[in-house]
Design an enzyme around this catalytic site. Structure first.
Site, PDB file in Angstrom:
ATOM      1  N   ALA A 255      39.745  42.289  36.658  1.00 21.15           N
ATOM      2  CA  ALA A 255      38.564  41.838  37.384  1.00 21.15           C
ATOM      3  C   ALA A 255      38.073  42.987  38.249  1.00 21.15           C
ATOM      4  O   ALA A 255      38.750  43.998  38.417  1.00 21.15           O
ATOM      5  CB  ALA A 255      38.888  40.613  38.244  1.00 21.15           C
ATOM      6  N   MET A 256      36.870  42.804  38.817  1.00 23.81           N
ATOM      7  CA  MET A 256      36.259  43.848  39.633  1.00 23.81           C
ATOM      8  C   MET A 256      35.600  43.229  40.853  1.00 23.81           C
ATOM      9  O   MET A 256      34.845  42.266  40.738  1.00 23.81           O
ATOM     10  CB  MET A 256      35.233  44.627  38.798  1.00 23.81           C
ATOM     11  CG  MET A 256      34.532  45.735  39.566  1.00 23.81           C
ATOM     12  SD  MET A 256      35.699  46.952  40.208  1.00 23.81           S
ATOM     13  CE  MET A 256      34.805  47.545  41.643  1.00 23.81           C
ATOM     14  N   GLU A 291      40.776  40.019  44.303  1.00 21.33           N
ATOM     15  CA  GLU A 291      39.394  40.511  44.297  1.00 21.33           C
ATOM     16  C   GLU A 291      38.645  40.041  45.536  1.00 21.33           C
ATOM     17  O   GLU A 291      37.835  40.787  46.102  1.00 21.33           O
ATOM     18  CB  GLU A 291      38.679  40.078  43.022  1.00 21.33           C
ATOM     19  CG  GLU A 291      39.353  40.502  41.729  1.00 21.33           C
ATOM     20  CD  GLU A 291      39.675  41.988  41.647  1.00 21.33           C
ATOM     21  OE1 GLU A 291      38.930  42.791  42.234  1.00 21.33           O
ATOM     22  OE2 GLU A 291      40.670  42.343  40.999  1.00 21.33           O
ATOM     23  N   HIS A 294      39.528  42.107  48.568  1.00 19.12           N
ATOM     24  CA  HIS A 294      38.882  43.421  48.564  1.00 19.12           C
ATOM     25  C   HIS A 294      37.596  43.430  49.391  1.00 19.12           C
ATOM     26  O   HIS A 294      37.118  44.515  49.768  1.00 19.12           O
ATOM     27  CB  HIS A 294      38.539  43.839  47.128  1.00 19.12           C
ATOM     28  CG  HIS A 294      39.575  44.694  46.475  1.00 19.12           C
ATOM     29  ND1 HIS A 294      40.156  45.774  47.095  1.00 19.12           N
ATOM     30  CD2 HIS A 294      40.112  44.649  45.221  1.00 19.12           C
ATOM     31  CE1 HIS A 294      41.016  46.352  46.269  1.00 19.12           C
ATOM     32  NE2 HIS A 294      41.008  45.693  45.132  1.00 19.12           N
TER      33      HIS A 294
END
Length: 851
Positions: A255-256, A291, A294
């Site tokens: 994932a990003m 994620e 982040h």
């Protein structure tokens, strides 16, 4: 040539960009083969800059027009970017480029996946979208306008305009280009809302392809839990009006964390009881948390350059591990993390791909998204917290967020907040970031007149990355047990700073049994002479869950090594200890299942190599099979009860309680299959009402040399579900006997559903082969050749996935000369491939460097 000759980039050569970027406005006119991107960027020269060359990165772009302050200019364009004379004052740069999303098979930049436009810009994908200073220390506010015939048009930040075929998004928070995201397509939303600690209402959406709507509920709950946890534990509140997640089938990573628009590999977000296992659910929960976390540790505070990657990834992995420990079982999570660390990071640290947590140089940054940066980086955070204490850690994190919000930072910035809060000098601790290799920690003991002394010695094997390793700061958690199993001394942290150091425990009534490295307090290889009786004692009595598991693991490892090299019989202390674990209903079922699991065969090969013994993959496999049968026979009276007690009659829940029972039931079923040839597994398979039970039954049948009918029925049932069919591909290979593994993998690469350009399917098939240790290392080299064939084929299409898969060869020097020759031949064949990508060239060169 697809790539220029590799250039090595060095940490010490860092120079700030000579311009500040005040704002970015992007307009996308979407077309599968000819997307136009218009950029309007306000630059301001940095008066303190030493390098004022105006260079913008750009790759695979067709430049249509360029203007400065409205006047047409003619930049000097190369394969890497462009340069252009610019004014000495603030100016507006405009460029129009054309790109080909449909032809972008590397899945970096803007590309197509199943008719959907999506992006992946970390680490250096934005330069494939438009000309820009594509580096993490250049942060700016983005406004994005999207035009295209798609019902859903998404980008970072908050929506300003949303209409048919047109949308404008504005992100008020400065970010580097690697956090840019755009998604466009025929998608449906699973919506929800979240109220932050200050009362702000946030719109939440998980966007999926039509037909996947029923697989979003768990992911949404995981997101809301993550948001609440980050508020309660770290004091971090979400900072936009909307948080979007998009599921994408073709994605190189998990994932990003793009600001406000997370793009997920569909395997990391989509789940239902029928299609996902308990392990899938836990992984999804952890990745969504990672994620989301982040947002502060990576987005609001990012890294100055890619050498500082561990600054965001190590810290965020540590935070998601904390989260999972709180949501599920802390001991089980810690043990699982260590299993993963030893399986993935230790081999990396001990081989040709070794590098520090903060590398000193690289040719291709994509090759450094590694277990060392992520998992070892998280271990470093855990050690720091252990050394300074919980209160000082919390105070230091508050200072970190307050001092560096909106900045691109370094490891030095990170450590400085801890020094300022605690007054400690962390210069020696900093070696964890600059020194490669896994420390070996040996220990001896003395006992005299009520004083017990432990003497530790640390050594880190030298490597090309760290030829002269120095002593590290090691937090060593130790407890002392009496002969009856009671604790004589509770856990205390010993801080080791020298190459050799002794610690005394005074006024003890009797010689204790030490429990050393509790909780795996430092990522080291512990070396201590210990007989099976002492290991069995710790297995029965240690109050530290990790070290109790470690004692079982060591007994199994020692027994398997002896069986693989000396035709020894299974160790009786191990078998008795495991029988006691099975009978101990007071233990968490998930913990009992972990205790029953044997060390992996690659782990055993590494352990043998450390003793100077050349591992024989076939002998290791045979020893593992023999020990499993012996344990099944030893526990045959208790297995039926375990299976009965682990049956769950209530509705499926993916929580820790139910998952733990299914895990223990699956372990018991695997042992029972050794005795009944798969009879009970064959009964479980058609009656399974969830994927965990269905897949565990199928695995047992395949391991028994059966399951042909079930394999066919499984495919017929699930052939329309791409994520489930990934499981179908992988399971057949991992469960194959060594003599059948390569042929099974080869046959599956010829299957109509083997889409080798899809990273998930490629990894499910070829990655599964590398996980079948004895099969991959077949003495005729067929496994090596098959993998090399496909890596050569994949490299021109997807260099990033190819390069990462090359790591399967990194341990080649531990095996016999014949296998080394076979592997070397394949590595040299890959290296000789015309136009090999920079990614793969670097990996193969480093692996061959072990010769």
């Amino acid at each position: 040539m697809r790539d220029a000759a590799p250039t090595t980039i060095f940490l010490n050569d860092y120079t700030p960009f000579g311009f500040d970027v005040e704002s970015v406005h992007l307009t996308f006119d979407l077309d599968p083969r000819a997307t136009r991107v218009h950029s309007r960027i306000v630059f301001r020269p940095d008066p303190d800059a030493t390098d004022r060359q105006f260079f913008l990165h750009g790759e695979n772009l067709t430049l249509i027009a360029a203007r400065i302050d409205g006047e047409t200019v003619s930049p000097e364009v190369s394969d890497e970017g462009l340069t252009c004379p610019v004014p000495d004052t603030s100016f507006i740069w405009e460029a129009e480029v054309q790109i080909d999303p449909a032809g972008n098979t590397a899945l970096e930049g803007l590309y197509m996946s199943g008719g959907m436009y999506c992006t992946q810009c970390e680490a250096e994908g934005f330069r494939k979208i438009t000309y820009y200073p594509d580096r993490p220390d250049v942060m700016s506010v983005f406004t994005v306008e999207i035009k295209g015939p798609h019902p859903v048009l998404l980008s970072n930040g908050n929506p300003q305009v949303q209409g048919k075929g047109h949308a404008i998004w504005h992100d008020p928070w400065p970010k580097p280009a690697y956090l840019f995201a755009l998604v466009a397509g025929d998608l449906v939303a699973h919506p929800d809302r979240f109220t932050t600690c200050s009362g702000k209402e946030i719109d939440l959406n998980i966007w999926v392809r039509p037909g996947d709507e029923d697989k979003c509920a768990f992911g949404m709950e995981a997101l809301k839990k993550s948001m609440r946890w980050d508020e309660e534990v770290y004091g971090r509140e979400y900072d936009l009006d909307v948080f979007n997640i998009v599921a994408v089938d073709d994605f190189n990573m998990g994932a990003m964390e793009n600001k406000g628009l997370n793009v997920f590999n569909s395997s990391a977000v989509l789940a239902s009881p029928e299609t996902a296992t308990d392990a899938n659910f836990e992984r999804i929960e952890a990745i969504i948390a990672h994620e989301y976390f982040h947002n502060w540790t990576g987005n609001r505070i990012t890294c100055r350059d890619w050498f500082q990657l561990c600054l965001k990834e190590g810290l965020t992995v540590y935070r998601d591990s904390q989260f999972t420990s709180d949501m599920r079982s802390a001991p089980v999570k810690r043990i699982s993390d260590v299993i993963d660390l030893r399986a993935r990071q230790f081999p990396e640290d001990q081989g040709p791909l070794a590098h520090p947590v903060r590398p000193e140089s690289f040719q291709e940054i994509n090759n450094f998204y590694t277990a060392t940066v992520y998992e070892k980086g998280a271990e470093v955070i855990g050690m720091l917290k252990r050394l300074v204490g919980d209160a000082a850690y919390a105070e230091a994190l508050d200072l970190y967020f307050a001092r560096h919000d909106g900045q691109a930072c370094t490891i030095e910035d990170w450590l400085k907040v801890f020094e300022d809060v605690t007054g400690r000098d962390l210069s020696q601790f900093k070696r964890w970031y600059s020194q490669a290799g896994t420390p070996h920690l040996s220990v001896t003991e003395t006992w005299q007149d009520g004083t017990y002394t432990l003497t530790f010695s640390q050594t880190t094997p030298p490597s090309a990355a760290s030829p002269d390793p120095q002593p590290l700061v090691l937090p060593i958690d130790v407890g002392l047990l009496g002969s009856n199993g009671d604790e004589m001394r509770a856990t205390q942290t010993l801080e080791m700073t020298e190459a050799t150091q002794s610690f005394e425990f005074n006024d003890l009534p009797a010689k204790p049994v030490p429990s050393i490295l509790r909780g795996f307090s430092a990522p080291v290889v512990l070396e201590r002479d210990m007989d099976t009786a002492e290991r069995a004692f710790l297995l029965a009595h240690d109050t530290d869950p990790f070290n109790r598991w470690e004692a079982a693991r060591a007994l199994a490892r020692d027994s398997l090594m002896a069986m693989a090299t000396r035709d020894a019989v299974p160790d009786a202390d191990y078998l008795d200890g495991m029988l006691a674990v099975l009978r101990d209903d007071a233990l968490d079922p998930a913990y009992r299942a972990l205790m029953l699991a044997q060390p992996g065969q690659s782990e055993l090969a590494a352990a043998l190599a450390r003793t100077g013994t050349t591992p024989d993959p076939a002998a290791i496999w045979q020893a593992s099979e023999t020990l499993k049968l012996a344990l099944a026979q030893h526990a045959q009276d208790v297995l039926p009860r375990i299976l009965a007690e682990c049956r769950i009659e209530t509705e499926y829940r993916p929580d820790a309680e139910q998952a733990g029972k299914r895990s223990l039931g699956g372990a018991a079923l695997a042992l029972m299959t050794r005795l009944d040839g798969g009879t009970q597994a064959a009964q479980q398979y058609p009656n399974a009402d969830n994927m965990t039970l269905q897949l565990s039954a199928l695995a047992c049948l395949l391991s028994a040399g059966k399951g042909g009918e079930q394999v066919a029925s499984f495919y017929a049932q699930w052939q329309q579900d791409r994520l489930v069919i990934d499981k179908w591909f992988g399971l057949q290979i991992t469960q194959a006997t060594p003599d059948r593994a390569v042929q099974t993998a080869r046959d599956l690469t010829r299957h109509d559903d083997f889409n080798w350009q899809n990273p998930n399917r490629f990894r499910a098939t070829l990655g599964a082969l590398t996980m079948n240790h004895a099969g991959f290392h077949a003495p005729d080299g067929a496994g090596y050749a098959l993998l090399a064939d496909w890596l050569i084929k994949l490299d021109p299409v997807n260099p990033q996935t190819t390069a990462r898969m090359c790591s399967a060869f990194q341990t080649w020097k531990r095996y016999d000369a014949a296998r080394q020759d076979l592997i070397r031949a394949q590595l040299e064949r890959i290296a000789a491939t015309p136009d090999l990508s920079r990614d793969t060239t670097e990996m193969i060169s480093r692996i061959l460097g072990a010769a």
